[in-house]
Write a protein that holds these residues in place. Structure first.
Motif, short mmCIF file in Angstrom:
data_model
loop_
_atom_site.label_atom_id
_atom_site.label_comp_id
_atom_site.label_asym_id
_atom_site.label_seq_id
_atom_site.Cartn_x
_atom_site.Cartn_y
_atom_site.Cartn_z
N THR A 152 -5.73 2.26 10.74
CA THR A 152 -5.25 1.29 11.43
C THR A 152 -4.54 1.71 12.76
O THR A 152 -4.28 1.06 13.75
CB THR A 152 -4.27 0.28 10.82
N ALA B 18 0.83 -1.39 -0.02
CA ALA B 18 -0.11 -0.03 -0.02
C ALA B 18 0.92 1.11 -0.03
O ALA B 18 0.47 2.28 -0.58
CB ALA B 18 -0.80 0.07 1.24
N SER B 19 2.01 1.34 0.82
CA SER B 19 2.93 2.49 0.81
C SER B 19 3.47 3.04 -0.74
O SER B 19 3.46 3.89 -0.84
CB SER B 19 4.00 2.28 1.64
N PHE C 126 -1.64 6.72 8.79
CA PHE C 126 -1.74 6.19 7.37
C PHE C 126 -2.41 7.29 6.63
O PHE C 126 -1.73 7.43 5.47
CB PHE C 126 -2.42 4.73 7.51
N THR D 134 -6.47 -0.85 3.34
CA THR D 134 -5.47 -1.90 3.55
C THR D 134 -5.88 -2.73 5.01
O THR D 134 -5.55 -4.25 4.94
CB THR D 134 -4.23 -1.44 3.90
N GLN E 284 -1.19 -8.34 4.08
CA GLN E 284 -0.69 -9.14 5.17
C GLN E 284 -1.80 -8.72 6.40
O GLN E 284 -1.66 -9.09 7.52
CB GLN E 284 0.41 -8.61 5.32
N LYS E 285 -2.86 -8.07 6.06
CA LYS E 285 -3.97 -7.90 7.16
C LYS E 285 -5.26 -8.59 7.34
O LYS E 285 -5.25 -9.81 7.57
CB LYS E 285 -4.22 -6.30 7.21
N SER F 34 -2.74 -4.13 0.82
CA SER F 34 -1.84 -4.95 1.20
C SER F 34 -2.70 -6.29 1.62
O SER F 34 -3.37 -6.17 2.18
CB SER F 34 -0.63 -4.24 1.97
N TRP G 250 0.79 4.59 -2.80
CA TRP G 250 0.79 6.13 -2.58
C TRP G 250 1.45 6.70 -3.57
O TRP G 250 1.11 7.58 -4.18
CB TRP G 250 0.97 6.38 -1.04
N ASN H 295 -10.34 2.12 7.05
CA ASN H 295 -10.15 1.92 8.51
C ASN H 295 -8.66 2.30 9.01
O ASN H 295 -7.72 1.91 8.16
CB ASN H 295 -10.16 0.38 8.57
N ASP I 134 -7.96 4.05 0.47
CA ASP I 134 -6.87 3.03 1.32
C ASP I 134 -7.67 2.02 2.16
O ASP I 134 -8.40 2.38 3.07
CB ASP I 134 -6.02 3.80 2.11
#
Ligand SMILES: *Cc1c(COP(=O)(O)O)cnc(C)c1O
Length: 375
Positions: free
Chosen positions: A153, A84-85, A108, A177, A198-199, A196, A88, A151, A175
């Motif tokens: 985070t 996700a970074s 974020f 993520t 991994q969440k 991304s 951006w 959301n 976003d």
């Protein structure tokens, strides 16, 4: 409190959750996903991403994402390396025409706004900010792109996704993520929904996924045709062309796709988004009801409608959150620490679909035990 005492405090076995991973990313990966990784070991891992076995795996991930989110046929699932970074930065090159507006309510959302602020080819972005633990109200603006965060985070606050009525051709870029796969949303309200894996999808970091409406695709293609310079690794039109062929511009992590594919299968087999939402809602109800009933705890997000069903932030009073986290960690319950830059005496607990709601309930019993033992 004395760290040796904390490290030696044993939580009774009958109180312990079946799995102690409550981190907000990387997050709990289920055993069945690891089994899938082991069975993929000889025919997928260590093989070419330009050949059909890996391309079919990427295709299966793309198809299952369409199904899970009920995407219209004319949407595209873009995939690329960097998470996700990186997205951006890609968005500053390939999605925003001239000027964007950003809703900033935590770490974020502020990072994306900062990336845009520093981009020399874009106008000064408009920022609508609200304090951590709250969510800013939407405001129309003369911009070509609205940037939202489903959301946050870092604070555990959730934003309702609604398309601003004006300007009519503005893109709504979200976003998602930590929200994707856990919180319901409608493709009618959004043009780009990126995350991304991994969440909420219990996979690994380093990949971005961006679900794009036809309007977003048009924007990507029109900027690509313009004279704006763009590094190839950040070029969304290159990501689009590769994704259509179930590939990525450069080599992806294949294990990420194996884990993601398995998690998507599990979500869809159990009832899709509705089932995922029921699960996160059940977990969140345990957590927030518990915090409201305890003298030493309270939900950080005071307005109920903004409390995240996936990342619960609980303020503690009269007890040090670091002490609680030390005992939890010594008992193999990990990553319940608050977001470091928020600097609050707080626990942060993820409740992604992979987390058993009964484990969230058990975690609250463990915290009760610790508070009883050390206060
Ligand atoms: C974790 C997170 C990110 C950053 O994701 P990376 O994969 O580390 O780039 C961005 N936005 C939100 C809302 C997040 O939760």
């Amino acid at each position: 409190m004395n760290s040796t005492i904390l490290a030696n405090l044993r939580i009774p076995a009958e109180l312990l959750p079946s799995d102690g991973r409550f981190g907000s990313g990387p997050s709990k990966i289920r055993t069945e996903q690891i089994d899938a990784l082991v069975s993929a070991s000889t025919h997928l891992l260590g093989t070419s991403h330009r050949q059909s076995p890996v391309k079919n795996l990427v295709g299966s991930v793309r198809d299952q994402l369409r199904e899970l989110f009920g995407l219209p046929d004319n949407w595209q699932v873009l995939i690329g390396n960097g998470g996700a970074s990186l997205f951006w930065d890609a968005a500053t090159f390939g999605l925003i025409n001239e000027r964007s507006q950003h809703y900033v309510f935590g770490e974020f959302s502020s990072k994306f706004a900062q990336a845009v602020r520093l981009a020399p080819h874009l106008g000064e972005p408009l920022i609508v900010e609200s304090p951590p633990g709250t969510v800013p109200a939407m405001k129309f603006a003369q911009v070509d792109t609205y940037c939202l965060t489903h959301n946050e985070t870092s604070t555990g606050a959730v934003m309702n996704l609604l398309r601003p009525a004006q300007p009519e051709d503005a893109l709504v870029v979200v976003d998602a993520t930590s929200a994707a796969g856990s919180i319901a949303w409608s493709p009618n309200e959004v043009d780009v929904y990126y995350f991304s894996p991994q969440k909420g999808f219990a996979s690994e970091g380093g990949t971005f996924i961006a679900l794009c409406s036809p309007r977003a695709i048009e924007r990507i293609e029109s900027i690509a045709k313009s004279k704006r310079w763009c590094p190839a690794s950040l070029d969304l039109s290159i990501a689009l062309e590769n994704s259509k062929a179930n590939q990525t511009y450069n080599t992806p992590s294949i294990s990420t796709f194996v884990l993601l594919n398995e998690q998507l299968k599990w979500m869809l087999n159990n009832g899709g988004m509705q089932w995922c939402v029921e699960r996160t809602t059940a977990s969140a109800k345990y957590l927030y009801d518990w915090a409201e009933q305890r003298k030493f705890a309270s939900p950080f997000v005071s307005e109920r409608q903004f409390r995240s069903p996936v990342v619960g932030t609980i303020d503690l009073v009269g007890i040090d959150a670091n002490d609680v986290n030390s005992v939890l960690r010594a008992n193999k319950i990990v990553d319940t620490d608050s977001y470091r830059k928020l600097g609050r005496n707080q626990l942060r607990i993820s409740m992604f679909p992979a987390v058993e709601p009964t484990d969230v309930q058990k975690l609250t019993a463990c915290i009760d035990f610790i508070v009883g033992a050390i206060s």
